[in-house]
Design a protein around this motif. Structure first.
Motif, PDB file in Angstrom:
ATOM      1  N   GLU A  20      -4.527   4.600   8.651  1.00 12.41           N
ATOM      2  CA  GLU A  20      -3.099   4.306   8.568  1.00 12.41           C
ATOM      3  C   GLU A  20      -2.363   5.343   7.717  1.00 12.41           C
ATOM      4  N   TRP A  58       0.811  -1.223   0.000  1.00 10.67           N
ATOM      5  CA  TRP A  58       0.000   0.000   0.000  1.00 10.67           C
ATOM      6  C   TRP A  58       0.839   1.266   0.000  1.00 10.67           C
ATOM      7  N   LEU A 102      -7.278   1.198   6.990  1.00 16.03           N
ATOM      8  CA  LEU A 102      -6.161   1.672   6.156  1.00 16.03           C
ATOM      9  C   LEU A 102      -6.233   3.174   5.926  1.00 16.03           C
ATOM     10  N   LYS A 140      -7.648   1.196   0.308  1.00 15.67           N
ATOM     11  CA  LYS A 140      -7.392   2.406   1.105  1.00 15.67           C
ATOM     12  C   LYS A 140      -8.694   3.072   1.556  1.00 15.67           C
TER      13      LYS A 140
END
Ligand code: SF4
Ligand code: SF4
Length: 540
Positions: free
Chosen positions: A122, A24, A119, A114
């Protein structure tokens, strides 16, 4: 609908959930048309005295950031970590259990990892670790940390403006991590270097200039309300009053400006006016506090505070006793979660008491502001309204719990109570898509614009599928809701995914059923659509 080309529903629904081949952190953001919103116009940033006004667009290579942009962001992050305990906790706390992963409508409708809340958080957390934790400073990527670069900033912009701050994910998080709060901080940091979207900043600027998001001048509001009064007279034969800026009125009524100017919200506004006329309420609209919505919520805490203060300043100027609020969404989140610590308590006002029933709204003791469905359901419970629900027999209804009144207020029963007394055919959507688990319309938090049309339709897909379920099972043709943004975005969403279902406010439904003193025989609803012919000779 938008001029941007969008796939047909049967193509859009083929969602790929396979993650990209790259990790990612190594997958760059792709500003594909239809999935992002235009940048804020320089004139609006200048008007609000916000940083770095300039001409730019997200797809530009060069975002024209200030030279020291990185330091500005890191200083801003430090300041907020010290100021907001919740932000610090949310940066430290997540255990990656994954319970939130499949709960976001943008992930469900788009398949981009995402857009999993875990995420999305994150994206910010990785930068927090790198600059504010020992492990991140020492071990970098091994500890889930990464440098703040222009590409990271672009990723923040893309994904924090693909979160509607709806808080559905937080309902499922065992630690109560609130992604909406993280997104709010992410947007606030982006604002520090002038990276914001026009669909948020222009309404804020308009609100400061003219009192409402749409930038309508006081004369325009007066004309529009008079026009709605004409329509009411045409449908019912009753001429209602339009009290405006009336000093000494008992109650200030504040609605989202979308209800004054845009169909189908205008029918909801007619509903408010008919109800208040019928019960003889001593109230006033205001041209200064002509907006319940608070797009500061999608910009920064400072702007939330400044916009919220406007309503209370007007209540003070007019000398009212308390405030009644209309069918708005995020106005109520601001009221319930921020007003008290930002601008309250509003001690110059009185604890709200219904002048019609004598009910004391103790829940509004501090904010002095009552939700219209609380007020109306109390009227019904006390037998103060004469209702003929058969006038809504042409409608087979479902109800969409708008995210903010549902999750920020727990306002589940009052709108349903009004609906069940105003109509005879009401069908709930599946249990895991309503009440606190309600799915977002996909266009809140400033994302309901035309250029973002693909993400809106993707994000709204889970809600639309639940509507399709009740349409197929119960022949539902109308969805009620209590939010002006919903009334606008859900209409486009239904046209795309579930044609044949239209959208209305709860007070439009109520006023179709409201039997008014001196009214003529009603042959149409508020929209001018013919009522269903009666097959029985029941009298009320
Ligand atoms: S859009 Fe809603 S569900 Fe998705 S991450 Fe944001 S707050 Fe959570
Ligand atoms: S549910 Fe909460 S703890 Fe679990 S991954 Fe999501 S944010 Fe982290």
């Amino acid at each position: 609908m938008s001029s941007i080309k969008i796939l047909k529903p049967d193509e859009l629904i083929r969602i790929g959930y396979e993650p990209p081949r790259t990790a990612w952190m190594d997958t760059p953001v792709d500003f594909r048309p239809g999935t992002w919103s235009y940048s804020a116009a320089a004139k609006n940033l200048t008007y609000l005295d916000l940083p770095n006004p300039r001409a730019w667009q997200p797809y530009d290579e060069n975002w024209k950031l200030p030279e020291n942009w990185k330091q500005i962001i890191l200083d801003g992050m430090r300041e907020r970590l010290e100021k907001y305990r919740s932000f610090k906790l949310f940066m430290d706390l997540c255990v990656r259990c994954g319970a939130c992963a499949d709960k976001c409508h943008f992930y469900i409708g788009g398949g981009d990892p995402k857009n999993m809340p875990v995420l999305r958080a994150e994206l910010l957390r990785s930068v927090y670790r790198r600059y504010f934790t020992e492990s991140g400073r020492r071990f970098g990527r091994l500890a889930g940390a990464r440098d703040l670069t222009v590409d990271v900033l672009k990723e923040w912009f893309y994904y924090f403006y693909q979160c509607t701050e709806c808080r559905r994910c937080s309902v499922f998080c065992p630690y109560g991590i609130d992604q909406a709060e993280i997104t709010m901080i992410g947007r606030e940091l982006l604002n520090l270097v002038g990276c914001n979207i026009n669909w948020v900043i222009e309404p804020v600027a308009n609100c400061f200039r003219t009192g409402n998001h749409l930038g309508i001048q006081p004369g325009g509001i007066k004309d529009m309300l008079e026009f709605l009064a004409d329509d009411i007279e045409d449908r019912t034969g009753v001429r209602v009053d339009v009290p405006l800026n009336r000093k000494g009125a008992e109650i200030l009524f504040v609605a989202p400006s979308g209800d004054f100017f845009a169909d189908p919200g205008t029918y909801t506004c007619m509903g408010y006016m008919m109800l208040f006329h019928e019960i003889g309420l001593n109230y006033t609209f205001s041209t200064y506090a002509s907006e319940g919505g608070n797009f500061g919520l999608f910009t920064s805490h400072e702007l939330i505070k400044r916009l919220n203060a406007k309503i209370y300043a007007e209540a003070k100027r007019l000398g009212v006793k308390w405030i009644l609020g209309g069918e708005c969404g995020h106005m109520w989140r601001v009221l319930h979660e921020y007003m008290d610590t930002m601008n309250g308590p509003a001690d110059f006002l009185q604890e709200p008491v219904s002048p019609i029933t004598g009910t004391r709204f103790e829940n509004a003791r501090s904010t002095k502001m009552v939700h219209i469905t609380e007020f109306t359901s109390d009227l019904i419970r006390n037998g103060k309204l004469k209702l003929d629900p058969r006038r809504n027999d042409h409608l087979r209804l479902t109800f969409h719990d708008s995210c903010n009144p549902a999750r920020a207020m727990g306002l589940f029963e009052e709108p349903r109570y009004v609906i069940r007394h105003a109509a005879r055919y009401f069908y709930e959507m599946p249990e895991d898509t309503i009440r606190e688990k309600t799915f977002c319309c996909g266009g809140g938090a400033g994302l309901g614009n035309d250029e973002n049309i693909e993400m809106r339709m993707r994000g709204g897909m889970p809600r639309a599928m639940a509507v399709r379920h009740v349409k197929e099972r119960h022949d539902v043709n109308r969805m009620a809701c209590i939010c002006a943004i919903d009334r606008s975005t859900l209409s486009a969403l239904m046209d795309y995914w579930v044609p044949g279902v239209t959208v209305m406010g709860v007070h439009e439904l109520l006023s179709n059923a409201l039997v008014m003193k001196g009214e003529k025989e009603r042959t149409t609803d508020l929209r001018g659509e013919p009522l269903k012919e009666r097959t029985d000779d029941e009298t009320l």
